[in-house]
Design an enzyme around this catalytic site. Structure first.
Site, short mmCIF file in Angstrom:
data_model
loop_
_atom_site.label_atom_id
_atom_site.label_comp_id
_atom_site.label_asym_id
_atom_site.label_seq_id
_atom_site.Cartn_x
_atom_site.Cartn_y
_atom_site.Cartn_z
N CYS A 56 0.86 -1.19 0.00
CA CYS A 56 0.00 0.00 0.00
C CYS A 56 0.89 1.24 0.00
O CYS A 56 1.82 1.35 0.81
CB CYS A 56 -0.90 -0.01 1.24
SG CYS A 56 -1.84 1.51 1.43
N CYS A 175 -31.33 -60.52 -19.21
CA CYS A 175 -31.92 -59.23 -18.84
C CYS A 175 -30.98 -58.07 -19.17
O CYS A 175 -31.44 -56.95 -19.41
CB CYS A 175 -32.33 -59.19 -17.37
SG CYS A 175 -30.99 -59.44 -16.21
N HIS A 462 -29.77 -58.19 -11.36
CA HIS A 462 -30.86 -58.13 -12.33
C HIS A 462 -30.96 -56.72 -12.90
O HIS A 462 -30.88 -55.73 -12.18
CB HIS A 462 -32.16 -58.50 -11.64
CG HIS A 462 -33.33 -58.59 -12.57
ND1 HIS A 462 -33.34 -59.39 -13.69
CD2 HIS A 462 -34.52 -57.93 -12.56
CE1 HIS A 462 -34.49 -59.24 -14.32
NE2 HIS A 462 -35.23 -58.37 -13.66
#
Lengths: 524, 166
Positions: A56, A175, A462
């Site tokens: 600063c 399946c 499944h």
């Protein structure tokens, strides 16, 4: 929230920024450019001195936020920045993030000209390799989509069960096959393709008979058998169908997967697409020249992934593009409440490549630590997400299934995962026209239409498919088709999730009902 | 960081540095989110939150209903009013051998019929290794008269004499 047409909302400047722009236009931004420094990972900071850290000007503070005044180039801490603004120097730049800051409003502000200046500095430094030709809007693809839409306009009819809804008999641990077939049967562009007789079995058989005179005995064509399954499903017959001929045909083509045992539905899906591609490729004329494959499998499912590998030392990025027919997502083991979008975030997150994966950086001339980031260059019409629930060890002897629930949305916006968004984000979401941006927003809104789930253990599980027809959900469990609530689907454990582009979903005949006439006439 | 009476300058300095780092990170994220929000890049936030809410609600609902004993679609009537046996009993002709097979047992039948599957593959590799032992030095295995590939085990030949198409 209103739907946005532009990539960005152009932000309104505060009065102080507006005043600054009026008095100084982009002079301050341009004079700032030499002080802009971009890290290899895309982050830009202000660096005014090579040898000293910023402090600063009033109190020498070097910690916390620091602001660089655009008018007098002084640096101040937040407190002194406010004081400084009282002399009329309101607009500053956050040193750490190269963001505009109004010290009077005490808020971050935005200006396309500023972002432009930042990006130009970055472009100058980074050697971005040209990657093939510039993206041209894919007019051909859009025209094809329009044809599909026109041909599947809803026709008036008696409302009863949705068209194409039919159970599939389990032929003995099949399946995995039934579940994917059900999803395919209700994939709008695929359904339209086959029901519009785009794969004509007579013509195909004739071609194969001609080919049979020379060479090895010709097997059946998998696309022909898929066509037969579509015909059966959409015939109006509601007794369960046995896809025996299809199984026989698939086993002829995918010998390595031909065995009576539970298999991976995802593997089957990929295998099916490969076989359709093989068959269609050989009959497509003219041959595809260095571009997209026009077989139905790829026209529906194929997108393009972009992979960027960035050198962490110099920022040089090597980009490659690869086609993909699905996106495989890892489940986050630490995250208990995981979501599909969370997985996509992980998928597009920059990943540090391991020390054994150091890539050769062209710019540096040696192997360096690199970051890899994936993004989606082009979205397909139908997106298949594969959730990696099955973990196999390299020896494939130990495998386990991850049962973690994954939340998935019914409406999905893929914009954040597009290459344009990911790259823009990499450079801090600056307001800037990036290379590859479309003038009109590319369609990136998707709707889920099929979810394949797996329940049970790895070996004895499944598969079941939920399909969405006329905004109702149906559970296809081999031969059993039942209606289920939306909640049941949301709560299910997704393994393969199929999303279709929203505009194809809304127009794509979701109003189709079962008809007395033959399916072929209905779609024309 | 606790305010210790006996906090050394060393630990004070480390907490100071830590706090600075933490602040810096927080502002970083705030700045990034601020930009995303102002530029409208997160306009789907509401939609996403709605989806999350619906999914959470759905899971609660499903958990409740499963306690009351629902689901399990097998042995129920489907939407077309049909019931089905556990093993599909439709009968049709095998397209490979012509025999009449029951649907639910078609896959295991077809596997043997086509000579595919693990068992068939194991059988063939066993027989070819036996042959190799007997016909050492002979580049062509006696058991694969139609083979046009090197007899190093890459040609799969099946009991019914047909070659595997790859």
């Amino acid at each position: 929230m209103s739907k946005r047409n532009l990539t960005y909302t152009n932000p309104e400047p505060c009065s102080h920024l507006a005043e600054y722009k009026q008095n100084h236009s982009s002079r301050g931004y341009n004079s700032l450019q030499p002080s802009l420094k971009t890290n290899p990972n895309g982050r830009t900071t202000i660096k005014t001195s090579q040898s000293q850290i910023p402090r600063c000007g009033s109190c020498s503070a070097d910690e916390g936020r620091l602001y660089f005044c655009l008018i007098c180039s002084s640096i101040h801490c937040p407190d002194h920045a406010i004081l400084h603004s009282q002399v009329g120097h309101a607009i500053a730049v956050d040193v750490d993030r190269a963001e505009l800051f109004c010290c009077v409003c005490n808020d971050q502000v935005y200006d396309p000209d500023f972002d432009n200046a930042v990006m130009h500095k970055q472009m100058k430094l980074k050697k971005n390799p040209q990657n093939g030709k510039l993206e041209t809007p894919d007019k051909k693809r859009r025209r094809k989509v329009a044809i599909l839409e026109r041909e599947t306009e809803a026709t008036e009819g008696v409302s009863c069960f949705p068209w194409g809804l039919r159970g599939l008999n389990n032929l003995g641990s099949t399946c995995f096959m039934n579940s994917v077939l059900q999803a395919m049967l209700h994939t709008p562009p695929l359904r339209n393709y086959f029901l519009n007789d785009r794969h004509n079995r007579e013509i195909c058989q004739r071609r194969r008979r001609i080919g049979r005179r020379r060479g090895p005995p010709e097997m059946s064509c998998l696309a022909c058998d898929v066509d037969a399954v579509f015909l059966a499903a959409f015939s109006g017959d509601r007794t369960p169908y046995s896809p025996a001929r299809f199984l026989h045909s698939w086993w002829q083509h995918a010998a390595n997967l031909a065995s009576y045992e539970q298999q991976d539905a995802h593997e089957f899906f990929i295998s099916m697409l490969d076989r359709i591609h093989e068959k269609e490729q050989s009959t497509l004329q003219p041959k595809v020249v260095g571009g997209d494959c026009h077989c139905v499998a790829h026209r529906v499912f194929s997108g393009v992934l972009r992979s960027d590998v960035t050198c962490t030392v110099c920022g040089f990025t090597s980009t490659t593009y690869d086609p993909c027919v699905d996106i495989s997502l890892d489940l986050d083991p630490r995250n208990i409440a995981s979501t599909l979008t969370g997985c996509l975030d992980l998928f597009t997150r920059p990943e540090k490549l391991g020390p054994d994966q150091k890539l050769h950086c062209e710019h540096c001339g040696l192997r360096q630590d690199s970051l890899k980031q994936m993004s989606i260059k082009r979205l397909p019409s139908v997106l298949c997400f594969h959730v990696k629930r099955f973990e196999h060890s390299s020896a494939r002897r130990t495998s386990k299934k991850v049962d973690q629930y994954l939340q998935f949305p019914f409406s999905l916006d893929m914009t954040p995962y597009l290459s344009s968004s990911v790259i823009r984000n990499r450079f801090g979401n600056r307001i800037f026209a990036f290379e590859g941006d479309d003038a009109c927003k590319a369609p990136s809104e998707f709707e889920v239409f099929a979810v394949v789930t797996h329940t049970g253990k790895l070996e004895s599980g499944h598969y079941v498919t939920y399909v969405r027809l006329r905004n109702e959900w149906y559970k296809c469990d081999d031969a059993w088709v039942t209606r289920v609530s939306e909640a049941a689907v949301r709560a299910s454990q997704g393994y393969l999730m199929y999303y279709v582009q929203k505009m194809l979903y809304c127009r794509g005949g979701e109003e189709m009902n079962c008809m007395a006439t033959s399916p072929r006439h209905c779609c024309l | 960081m606790s305010n210790d009476d006996n906090s050394s300058p060393h630990s004070q300095l480390s907490s100071h540095v830590f706090e600075n780092l933490l602040d810096s990170i927080i502002v970083d994220i705030a700045s990034e989110c601020h930009r995303i929000s102002i530029l409208g890049l997160d306009c789907n936030l509401e939609g996403e939150e709605e989806e999350l809410r619906l999914s959470a609600q759905a899971r609660r609902r499903v958990a409740d209903s499963s306690n009351s004993g629902e689901t399990n679609s097998k042995h129920v009537v489907d939407i077309f009013g049909q019931t089905h046996p556990a093993i599909a009993n439709e009968i049709f002709e095998c397209m490979n051998c012509g025999r009449s097979i029951m649907a639910g047992r078609f896959a295991p039948h077809l596997e043997k019929c086509m000579g595919k599957g693990r068992k068939a593959r194991l059988k063939s590799t066993r027989s070819s290794t036996t042959q190799n032992r007997h016909s050492r030095g002979n580049p062509v295995s006696v058991y694969a008269p139609y083979s046009n590939r090197a007899a190093n085990g890459t040609a799969d030949e099946y009991a019914n004499g047909s070659l595997e198409e790859s």
